[in-house]
Design a protein around this motif. Structure first.
Motif, mmCIF file in Angstrom:
data_model
loop_
_atom_site.group_PDB
_atom_site.id
_atom_site.type_symbol
_atom_site.label_atom_id
_atom_site.label_comp_id
_atom_site.label_asym_id
_atom_site.label_seq_id
_atom_site.Cartn_x
_atom_site.Cartn_y
_atom_site.Cartn_z
ATOM 1 N N GLU A 80 -46.720 26.895 31.844
ATOM 2 C CA GLU A 80 -47.069 25.490 32.057
ATOM 3 C C GLU A 80 -46.234 24.562 31.173
ATOM 4 O OE1 GLU A 80 -51.657 25.541 33.526
ATOM 5 O OE2 GLU A 80 -51.362 25.580 31.356
ATOM 6 N N GLY A 81 -45.924 23.385 31.697
ATOM 7 C CA GLY A 81 -45.180 22.405 30.913
ATOM 8 C C GLY A 81 -44.521 21.370 31.801
ATOM 9 N N VAL A 82 -43.656 20.558 31.191
ATOM 10 C CA VAL A 82 -42.984 19.492 31.933
ATOM 11 C C VAL A 82 -41.950 20.109 32.880
ATOM 12 C CG1 VAL A 82 -41.543 17.426 31.809
ATOM 13 C CG2 VAL A 82 -43.337 17.797 30.105
ATOM 14 N N HIS A 83 -42.125 19.889 34.161
ATOM 15 C CA HIS A 83 -41.251 20.450 35.196
ATOM 16 C C HIS A 83 -40.091 19.516 35.523
ATOM 17 C CE1 HIS A 83 -40.253 21.009 39.550
ATOM 18 N NE2 HIS A 83 -40.170 22.262 39.169
ATOM 19 N N HIS A 84 -40.360 18.221 35.605
ATOM 20 C CA HIS A 84 -39.292 17.257 35.895
ATOM 21 C C HIS A 84 -39.699 15.865 35.431
ATOM 22 C CE1 HIS A 84 -41.863 16.657 39.533
ATOM 23 N NE2 HIS A 84 -41.411 15.412 39.490
ATOM 24 N N ILE A 85 -38.709 14.971 35.397
ATOM 25 C CA ILE A 85 -38.984 13.554 35.153
ATOM 26 C C ILE A 85 -38.430 12.772 36.332
ATOM 27 C CG2 ILE A 85 -38.852 13.930 32.666
ATOM 28 C CD1 ILE A 85 -36.203 12.365 32.635
ATOM 29 N N ALA A 86 -38.999 11.587 36.575
ATOM 30 C CA ALA A 86 -38.593 10.814 37.757
ATOM 31 C C ALA A 86 -38.361 9.364 37.387
ATOM 32 C CB ALA A 86 -39.666 10.901 38.832
ATOM 33 N N PHE A 87 -37.217 8.853 37.841
ATOM 34 C CA PHE A 87 -36.905 7.433 37.681
ATOM 35 C C PHE A 87 -37.121 6.719 39.010
ATOM 36 C CE2 PHE A 87 -34.010 9.417 34.474
ATOM 37 C CZ PHE A 87 -34.622 8.881 33.355
ATOM 38 N N GLY A 88 -37.713 5.522 38.954
ATOM 39 C CA GLY A 88 -37.961 4.731 40.152
ATOM 40 C C GLY A 88 -36.816 3.786 40.439
ATOM 41 N N THR A 89 -36.556 3.613 41.729
ATOM 42 C CA THR A 89 -35.508 2.717 42.202
ATOM 43 C C THR A 89 -35.912 2.140 43.549
ATOM 44 O OG1 THR A 89 -33.272 2.639 43.147
ATOM 45 C CG2 THR A 89 -34.314 4.797 43.099
ATOM 46 N N ALA A 90 -35.476 0.941 43.849
ATOM 47 C CA ALA A 90 -35.727 0.375 45.178
ATOM 48 C C ALA A 90 -34.801 0.984 46.220
ATOM 49 C CB ALA A 90 -35.549 -1.146 45.136
ATOM 50 N N ASP A 91 -33.792 1.753 45.798
ATOM 51 C CA ASP A 91 -32.754 2.228 46.729
ATOM 52 C C ASP A 91 -32.342 3.659 46.390
ATOM 53 O OD1 ASP A 91 -30.659 2.497 48.527
ATOM 54 O OD2 ASP A 91 -29.288 1.226 47.378
ATOM 55 N N VAL A 92 -33.225 4.603 46.729
ATOM 56 C CA VAL A 92 -32.923 5.997 46.397
ATOM 57 C C VAL A 92 -31.649 6.470 47.103
ATOM 58 C CG1 VAL A 92 -34.480 6.949 48.187
ATOM 59 C CG2 VAL A 92 -33.891 8.335 46.188
ATOM 60 N N ASP A 93 -31.400 5.997 48.324
ATOM 61 C CA ASP A 93 -30.191 6.429 49.044
ATOM 62 C C ASP A 93 -28.928 5.973 48.317
ATOM 63 O OD1 ASP A 93 -31.252 7.327 52.014
ATOM 64 O OD2 ASP A 93 -32.469 5.735 51.128
ATOM 65 N N GLY A 94 -28.887 4.705 47.970
ATOM 66 C CA GLY A 94 -27.702 4.163 47.305
ATOM 67 C C GLY A 94 -27.484 4.767 45.933
ATOM 68 N N ASP A 95 -28.581 4.936 45.179
ATOM 69 C CA ASP A 95 -28.430 5.501 43.835
ATOM 70 C C ASP A 95 -28.021 6.971 43.889
ATOM 71 O OD1 ASP A 95 -28.861 3.276 42.193
ATOM 72 O OD2 ASP A 95 -31.013 3.389 42.510
ATOM 73 N N ALA A 96 -28.588 7.714 44.857
ATOM 74 C CA ALA A 96 -28.195 9.125 44.990
ATOM 75 C C ALA A 96 -26.702 9.231 45.313
ATOM 76 C CB ALA A 96 -29.034 9.808 46.071
ATOM 77 N N GLN A 97 -26.253 8.360 46.192
ATOM 78 C CA GLN A 97 -24.836 8.376 46.589
ATOM 79 C C GLN A 97 -23.936 8.039 45.392
ATOM 80 O OE1 GLN A 97 -24.234 5.945 50.039
ATOM 81 N NE2 GLN A 97 -22.027 6.342 50.168
ATOM 82 N N SER A 98 -24.344 7.013 44.665
ATOM 83 C CA SER A 98 -23.564 6.588 43.498
ATOM 84 C C SER A 98 -23.508 7.690 42.439
ATOM 85 C CB SER A 98 -24.198 5.306 42.936
ATOM 86 O OG SER A 98 -23.851 5.118 41.592
ATOM 87 N N ILE A 99 -24.637 8.339 42.211
ATOM 88 C CA ILE A 99 -24.704 9.388 41.182
ATOM 89 C C ILE A 99 -23.916 10.628 41.637
ATOM 90 C CG2 ILE A 99 -26.315 11.016 40.068
ATOM 91 C CD1 ILE A 99 -28.283 8.553 39.895
ATOM 92 N N ARG A 100 -23.999 10.941 42.916
ATOM 93 C CA ARG A 100 -23.213 12.063 43.465
ATOM 94 C C ARG A 100 -21.712 11.820 43.263
ATOM 95 N NH1 ARG A 100 -25.316 12.659 48.596
ATOM 96 N NH2 ARG A 100 -26.409 14.642 48.281
ATOM 97 N N SER A 101 -21.309 10.563 43.442
ATOM 98 C CA SER A 101 -19.881 10.240 43.318
ATOM 99 C C SER A 101 -19.380 10.411 41.883
ATOM 100 C CB SER A 101 -19.620 8.807 43.796
ATOM 101 O OG SER A 101 -20.052 7.880 42.812
#
Lengths: 142, 142
Positions: A80-101
């Motif tokens: 048991e323990g912390v599995h993940h952390i999550a950041f909120g964004t209004a634009d998950v598609d755009g941020d995912a694309q930017s981070i992938r790049s």
């Protein structure tokens, strides 16, 4: 743009016992429960505070519904323990694309459905200094 | 009363490299750095959002300054990743006392000095379903 800590995802063996710990020890309240078959988890969301972007920060308690789910395998390996952390964004598609790049591996080609009708994706922990990192756009944001 | 997710503490081998990752990948900014000799860490605080109790939520990046510090030992055992989570309260003393009375081990007899002049204590992870949990009253709250 990532504008809040949306939640901390905590893996546990027994959701009811762990919810009881968080509510009785800290006075937190469960604001939502659901089963996400795709992710293979039963989960409880405990809203802790509002955030300056108009969203909220939650503790997310996760119990695997099958041993071969990602959280099930993680729990077997780590306990048991912390599995993940999550950041909120209004634009998950755009941020995912930017981070992938920038060379960070994004685990899904397209965002999938997360808690409470949100749209989510994950970044590979090995590209994030050991932290499994989720990006989430809440249902009210998309 | 615990009123916010104050921060997520992340242990890393090299603070500068990890800060560079968080700032260049996500666009976050370092709002504070310090060395806490008592805790044996160099740290950077990245403020992510304001919270509805008038505080803030941060990512706290931690590099041990000596191998025998708690974070140094944890890092040697686990590798980089989420080391602890922290809830904010206006009354760390009262909340620590209340939580101790419920049978959860509180690691310090009296709160010690944390980031940015805060007062902090920790709860034993074995009593918290595997999560090292900090309680923190910020400098502006005490």
């Amino acid at each position: 743009m990532l504008t809040r800590i949306d939640h901390i995802g905590i893996a546990c063996h027994d959701l009811d016992t762990t919810v009881e710990f968080y509510t009785s020890t800290y006075g937190f309240e469960v604001t939502h429960t659901e089963v996400n078959e795709e992710q293979g988890v039963r989960e409880a969301m405990l809203r802790i505070n509002g955030t300056s972007d108009g969203g909220s920060s939650y503790i997310q308690l996760l119990q695997p519904v099958r041993e071969d789910s990602p959280v099930g395998k993680w729990l077997a390996r780590n306990g048991e323990g912390v599995h993940h952390i999550a950041f909120g964004t209004a634009d998950v598609d755009g941020d995912a694309q930017s981070i992938r790049s920038k060379g960070v591996r994004v685990l899904y080609d397209e965002p999938r459905t997360g808690s409470m009708g949100s749209r989510i994706t994950f970044l590979h922990p090995k590209d994030c200094h050991g932290v499994l990192t989720e990006l989430v756009t809440s249902a009210t944001e998309h």
